[in-house]
Scaffold this motif. Structure first.
Motif, short mmCIF file in Angstrom:
data_model
loop_
_atom_site.label_atom_id
_atom_site.label_comp_id
_atom_site.label_asym_id
_atom_site.label_seq_id
_atom_site.Cartn_x
_atom_site.Cartn_y
_atom_site.Cartn_z
N GLN A 60 0.82 -1.22 0.00
CA GLN A 60 0.00 0.00 0.00
C GLN A 60 0.84 1.27 0.00
O GLN A 60 0.53 2.23 -0.72
CB GLN A 60 -0.95 0.01 1.20
CG GLN A 60 -1.64 1.35 1.38
CD GLN A 60 -2.93 1.32 2.16
OE1 GLN A 60 -3.84 2.07 1.87
NE2 GLN A 60 -3.03 0.46 3.13
N ALA A 61 1.94 1.28 0.79
CA ALA A 61 2.75 2.50 0.89
C ALA A 61 3.37 2.83 -0.47
O ALA A 61 3.36 3.99 -0.92
CB ALA A 61 3.83 2.33 1.95
N ALA A 62 3.93 1.83 -1.15
CA ALA A 62 4.56 2.06 -2.45
C ALA A 62 3.51 2.49 -3.47
O ALA A 62 3.75 3.40 -4.28
CB ALA A 62 5.28 0.79 -2.92
N ALA A 63 2.35 1.87 -3.43
CA ALA A 63 1.28 2.21 -4.38
C ALA A 63 0.78 3.64 -4.15
O ALA A 63 0.50 4.38 -5.09
CB ALA A 63 0.14 1.21 -4.28
N ALA A 64 0.68 4.03 -2.88
CA ALA A 64 0.23 5.40 -2.56
C ALA A 64 1.24 6.42 -3.06
O ALA A 64 0.86 7.50 -3.53
CB ALA A 64 0.00 5.53 -1.06
N CYS A 65 2.54 6.09 -2.98
CA CYS A 65 3.59 6.98 -3.50
C CYS A 65 3.42 7.15 -5.00
O CYS A 65 3.45 8.27 -5.53
CB CYS A 65 4.98 6.37 -3.27
SG CYS A 65 5.72 6.86 -1.75
N ALA A 66 3.23 6.03 -5.70
CA ALA A 66 3.05 6.09 -7.16
C ALA A 66 1.83 6.93 -7.50
O ALA A 66 1.85 7.75 -8.43
CB ALA A 66 2.91 4.68 -7.74
N ALA A 67 0.75 6.77 -6.73
CA ALA A 67 -0.48 7.52 -6.99
C ALA A 67 -0.26 9.02 -6.77
O ALA A 67 -0.76 9.85 -7.53
CB ALA A 67 -1.60 7.01 -6.09
N ALA A 68 0.52 9.36 -5.75
CA ALA A 68 0.75 10.78 -5.42
C ALA A 68 1.57 11.47 -6.51
O ALA A 68 1.45 12.68 -6.70
CB ALA A 68 1.45 10.89 -4.07
N LEU A 69 2.39 10.71 -7.24
CA LEU A 69 3.27 11.30 -8.25
C LEU A 69 2.65 11.32 -9.65
O LEU A 69 3.25 11.84 -10.59
CB LEU A 69 4.60 10.51 -8.30
CG LEU A 69 5.45 10.57 -7.03
CD1 LEU A 69 6.63 9.63 -7.12
CD2 LEU A 69 5.91 12.01 -6.76
N LEU A 70 1.46 10.74 -9.76
CA LEU A 70 0.84 10.58 -11.08
C LEU A 70 0.46 11.94 -11.71
O LEU A 70 0.01 12.84 -11.02
CB LEU A 70 -0.40 9.73 -10.86
CG LEU A 70 -1.09 9.13 -12.05
CD1 LEU A 70 -1.53 7.73 -11.65
CD2 LEU A 70 -2.29 9.94 -12.40
N THR A 71 0.69 12.07 -13.02
CA THR A 71 0.31 13.31 -13.72
C THR A 71 -0.58 12.98 -14.92
O THR A 71 -0.51 11.86 -15.46
CB THR A 71 1.57 14.08 -14.22
OG1 THR A 71 2.37 13.19 -14.99
CG2 THR A 71 2.37 14.65 -13.07
N ALA A 72 -1.36 13.95 -15.33
CA ALA A 72 -2.37 13.73 -16.39
C ALA A 72 -1.73 13.25 -17.69
O ALA A 72 -2.33 12.47 -18.43
CB ALA A 72 -3.16 15.01 -16.62
N ASP A 73 -0.52 13.71 -17.99
CA ASP A 73 0.10 13.34 -19.27
C ASP A 73 0.48 11.85 -19.34
O ASP A 73 0.81 11.35 -20.40
CB ASP A 73 1.32 14.22 -19.57
CG ASP A 73 2.37 14.10 -18.49
OD1 ASP A 73 2.00 14.27 -17.30
OD2 ASP A 73 3.53 13.83 -18.82
N GLN A 74 0.41 11.15 -18.21
CA GLN A 74 0.75 9.71 -18.22
C GLN A 74 -0.46 8.85 -18.63
O GLN A 74 -0.31 7.64 -18.80
CB GLN A 74 1.21 9.27 -16.83
CG GLN A 74 2.55 9.88 -16.41
CD GLN A 74 2.85 9.58 -14.96
OE1 GLN A 74 2.12 9.98 -14.05
NE2 GLN A 74 3.93 8.86 -14.71
N LEU A 75 -1.63 9.48 -18.78
CA LEU A 75 -2.85 8.67 -18.97
C LEU A 75 -3.11 8.27 -20.42
O LEU A 75 -4.05 7.51 -20.67
CB LEU A 75 -4.06 9.43 -18.40
CG LEU A 75 -3.96 9.81 -16.92
CD1 LEU A 75 -5.20 10.58 -16.48
CD2 LEU A 75 -3.76 8.57 -16.04
#
Ligand code: CDP
Length: 221
Positions: A60-75
């Motif tokens: 969960q901690a690693a996944a939450a980090c990835a989620a916090a860094l996500l930007t719209a251009d990655q979608l």
């Protein structure tokens, strides 16, 4: 209340995998001239980033980090559309901290001036509980599996119908059974079962439902 003081006209489209909600949301965006956010892409992106980094999807901690860094251009990455990405998305989506990290992005999109359309699992229940128009789009698992199988085949993914049906059933159970924002229709959502409908028929039915909700929203004080 004047029109300007009203909260924006948000259309929430929820439902299980391959129910047709993505196509319906896109059609509603065109019909009502509103921007559309496919929120499943956010969870898919977190899952794919975790896999690329060799992380454990249950962390969960690693996944939450990835989620916090996500930007719209990655979608826009086509890698988010694969069968594996859907499964990874559903696994990271059980983590409350991942859902929390993705909430602001979704709410900011939902609350933009002029309105918006969002499709996902918890839009009508958690992200935009006050949305004036809510749809819960569903279909029998066998019908959804056939649709998803065709879609994956067209994308070049060779997989059996039976495996796709098993994926769909597993994802339904995980998405509906999790503690954090489980997939379920909002109490005020209109249920749309697309099992016996063509996608054009389903999109027409959705538009009529939203037109009625919009008329009510316009006349509300
Ligand atoms: O396209 P499909 O319906 O297969 O999946 P998706 O909408 O891209 O969502 C992929 C996964 O992300 C789902 O199985 C859910 O576990 C998760 N998800 C979620 O939990 N909440 C959302 N608002 C959207 C997706």
């Amino acid at each position: 209340m004047s029109l300007r003081e009203k909260p924006p006209f948000v259309i929430a489209v929820d439902g299980p995998a391959a129910s047709g909600k993505g196509t319906i949301a896109t059609g509603l965006g065109e019909a009502f001239d509103l921007p559309v956010l496919d929120t499943g892409l956010l969870y898919r992106c977190v899952g794919v980033l975790m896999q690329k980094a060799g992380e454990d999807l249950d962390d969960q901690a690693a996944a939450a980090c990835a989620a916090a860094l996500l930007t719209a251009d990655q979608l826009d990455d086509p890698a988010l559309r694969t069968r594996e990405a859907g499964e990874a998305a559903s696994r990271v989506a059980v983590h409350p901290r991942v859902r929390g990290a993705l909430m602001d992005f979704q709410r900011t999109f939902a609350e933009q001036d002029g309105g918006s359309v969002l499709d996902g699992r918890d839009i009508g229940t958690v992200i935009a509980p006050d949305a004036p128009a809510k749809l819960f789009v569903t279909a029998r698992p066998e019908v959804r599996a056939e649709r998803r199988w065709k879609q994956l085949f067209a994308q070049g993914e060779a997989v059996s119908y039976e495996d796709v049906l098993a994926d769909i059933r597993r994802r339904d159970a995980r998405d509906g059974g999790r503690d954090a924002a489980p997939m379920k229709p909002a109490a005020d959502a209109v249920l749309l079962d697309t099992s016996e409908m063509t996608i054009d028929h389903a999109a027409d039915a959705a538009r009529r439902i939203v037109e009625a909700a919009r008329a009510k929203w316009i006349s509300s004080t």
